[in-house]
Design a protein around this motif. Sequence first.
Motif, PDB file in Angstrom:
ATOM      1  N   ILE A 313       8.029  39.207   4.532  1.00 23.03           N
ATOM      2  CA  ILE A 313       9.149  38.381   5.000  1.00 23.03           C
ATOM      3  C   ILE A 313       9.205  37.081   4.217  1.00 23.03           C
ATOM      4  O   ILE A 313      10.254  36.666   3.717  1.00 23.03           O
ATOM      5  CB  ILE A 313       9.008  38.092   6.502  1.00 23.03           C
ATOM      6  CG1 ILE A 313       9.077  39.390   7.317  1.00 23.03           C
ATOM      7  CG2 ILE A 313      10.085  37.110   6.966  1.00 23.03           C
ATOM      8  CD1 ILE A 313       8.760  39.205   8.789  1.00 23.03           C
ATOM      9  N   LEU A 314       8.060  36.417   4.089  1.00 20.93           N
ATOM     10  CA  LEU A 314       8.010  35.131   3.390  1.00 20.93           C
ATOM     11  C   LEU A 314       8.348  35.294   1.914  1.00 20.93           C
ATOM     12  O   LEU A 314       9.076  34.475   1.339  1.00 20.93           O
ATOM     13  CB  LEU A 314       6.613  34.512   3.550  1.00 20.93           C
ATOM     14  CG  LEU A 314       6.145  34.274   4.991  1.00 20.93           C
ATOM     15  CD1 LEU A 314       4.716  33.749   5.005  1.00 20.93           C
ATOM     16  CD2 LEU A 314       7.085  33.298   5.700  1.00 20.93           C
ATOM     17  N   PHE A 315       7.843  36.365   1.309  1.00 23.25           N
ATOM     18  CA  PHE A 315       8.077  36.569  -0.121  1.00 23.25           C
ATOM     19  C   PHE A 315       9.556  36.848  -0.413  1.00 23.25           C
ATOM     20  O   PHE A 315      10.086  36.427  -1.441  1.00 23.25           O
ATOM     21  CB  PHE A 315       7.224  37.720  -0.642  1.00 23.25           C
ATOM     22  CG  PHE A 315       5.743  37.458  -0.593  1.00 23.25           C
ATOM     23  CD1 PHE A 315       5.242  36.162  -0.498  1.00 23.25           C
ATOM     24  CD2 PHE A 315       4.830  38.501  -0.634  1.00 23.25           C
ATOM     25  CE1 PHE A 315       3.879  35.914  -0.440  1.00 23.25           C
ATOM     26  CE2 PHE A 315       3.462  38.267  -0.584  1.00 23.25           C
ATOM     27  CZ  PHE A 315       2.984  36.963  -0.480  1.00 23.25           C
ATOM     28  N   THR A 316      10.225  37.576   0.480  1.00 26.40           N
ATOM     29  CA  THR A 316      11.644  37.885   0.254  1.00 26.40           C
ATOM     30  C   THR A 316      12.489  36.617   0.300  1.00 26.40           C
ATOM     31  O   THR A 316      13.494  36.512  -0.405  1.00 26.40           O
ATOM     32  CB  THR A 316      12.148  38.886   1.304  1.00 26.40           C
ATOM     33  OG1 THR A 316      11.289  40.035   1.316  1.00 26.40           O
ATOM     34  CG2 THR A 316      13.564  39.345   0.976  1.00 26.40           C
ATOM     35  N   LEU A 317      12.074  35.655   1.110  1.00 26.94           N
ATOM     36  CA  LEU A 317      12.828  34.402   1.212  1.00 26.94           C
ATOM     37  C   LEU A 317      12.913  33.671  -0.131  1.00 26.94           C
ATOM     38  O   LEU A 317      13.818  32.850  -0.335  1.00 26.94           O
ATOM     39  CB  LEU A 317      12.188  33.486   2.262  1.00 26.94           C
ATOM     40  CG  LEU A 317      12.411  33.893   3.725  1.00 26.94           C
ATOM     41  CD1 LEU A 317      11.566  33.018   4.651  1.00 26.94           C
ATOM     42  CD2 LEU A 317      13.879  33.790   4.098  1.00 26.94           C
ATOM     43  N   ASN A 318      11.986  33.964  -1.049  1.00 28.95           N
ATOM     44  CA  ASN A 318      12.046  33.322  -2.370  1.00 28.95           C
ATOM     45  C   ASN A 318      13.367  33.607  -3.070  1.00 28.95           C
ATOM     46  O   ASN A 318      13.848  32.792  -3.867  1.00 28.95           O
ATOM     47  CB  ASN A 318      10.891  33.817  -3.248  1.00 28.95           C
ATOM     48  CG  ASN A 318       9.557  33.265  -2.793  1.00 28.95           C
ATOM     49  OD1 ASN A 318       9.484  32.165  -2.249  1.00 28.95           O
ATOM     50  ND2 ASN A 318       8.492  34.016  -3.001  1.00 28.95           N
ATOM     51  N   ALA A 319      13.938  34.788  -2.781  1.00 23.93           N
ATOM     52  CA  ALA A 319      15.194  35.149  -3.447  1.00 23.93           C
ATOM     53  C   ALA A 319      16.324  34.191  -3.083  1.00 23.93           C
ATOM     54  O   ALA A 319      17.260  33.997  -3.867  1.00 23.93           O
ATOM     55  CB  ALA A 319      15.596  36.582  -3.090  1.00 23.93           C
TER      56      ALA A 319
END
Length: 495
Positions: A313-319
């Motif tokens: 979840i946190l990593f996808t927010l980078n997009a």
Amino acid sequence: MAFGMSSKRAYNWFISLVAASCMVLYGYDASVFNSVQGSANWVAYFNNPNNGVLGSINTAYTVGAICGGFFFGGPIADYLGRKVGMAIGCAFVIVATFMQTFAPRGNIGCFIGGRALIGIGQGIALTAGPIYIGELAPPEIRGKIMTFWQMFYSVGSFICFWINYATTRAPQLGEWDWKLVIIFQLLVPVIILGLLPIIPGSPRWYIQRNGDVEKARAALRRVRDTEEEVEEEVLQIREALEYEKEAISSGYSALWKDKSLRKRMYLALVMNAGQQLTGQGSLNTYSTKIYQKVFTHESQISLINALNATFGILFTLNAIWFIDRFGRKALLIGGAIGMGICMIIVASVETQTPDIAGGAKSEPVGISIVFLLFLFILFYKPSWGATVWIWTSEVFSMNVRAQAVGMASQTQNVANTIFQQFFPIFLDNDGFYAFYLFAGINFFLGIFVFFWVPETKKVPLEEIDALFGGENHVRQGEEVLANQKIANISPSVPR
């Protein structure tokens, strides 16, 4: 509103997140069977199904999803509407959840039938959802909003894996340790069905299907700040549609007749298949089996899976920060290179270190491998996870968008089904040397994007055709409407 966001822009985010919640269904279900088959109670309930039966359960879901996306998703979204497509998909998931949870003891056929139905429902919902978002979101934030589409996949996995982890810590639940994991799948589709009646329909669908300009205006007024924006967008939609009817085709045959659309279809098929061949598809399906080569305790593996979904979840927010700043192309290339390097290091660490008692690895080696696979997810989520969905949902013209998105997105399941047939054998025979294959695929995908995939950042949907060697549908449509006015012919009357 805070941060200078208008109330209508905030509402645009809200309705997009409702549609993006369809992806929670996919993320949850992609993890649910991986979770429940580890339950001794589930195995006993269905009379210890063999590997062939387990394979059939996975295949039933995949075949259902492919059928739903390829054959039903596009027509339903085009003829009944994007909202109805999402609603039908959710209804299928609800019925299928009850079938799986309350299947008679030993009746694996009922369970498999539920898996097939859930696949059909997701194939339909996952076609309508991204189209709805793409058609309501303004170009300047379309990429950021579509990021949540991929992030909600991780939300689904997060919910499923943590529920599963909790049930493994409560042996007193008995058979409900696996039934609870499945029954919680009702939560999101019920919420979506409750919210769909209060969000606007797609303005493009209103004009495309019924020629209803007033309903299109009403929908846009709910999500655009000024009347000028509304009128400009309505005009662009009408111009693009008129050109598509006059010069191309109003039906799905344009996918084969129009050279520009054919090119986009080929690119979308490769990118969506590539998404699953990066290694993510195998990690998601066989993470337990992969980690069993490193760890010996089931609770450790269950916890790692749950943490993986959390960080996803946190990593996808980078997009959100990168997608409209650096563009789709830069993210895809950078992600492919990063994933390829991770896979080479993972394979080297595992294959070049000694085993300890029980065939596992030492704790430092195990931690290193988990860290590297989490790093792989850091590269994957904002790039080949989120960006492939964003790019696919925005590159097709209105006349074929629903069908094309359905076909392209289900290529993920086609590729995953074919590849997963031999990956477990590959993993058993060659262990982590299999990860070198993923490294090669990722580097190839980066090269493919560099040479063949154009940038679509902030390009209006109606003008995107020009990027692929086609005509600008808005400009061509201006001429069509102008000619109709000169001839005193109503745009709604066929010529």
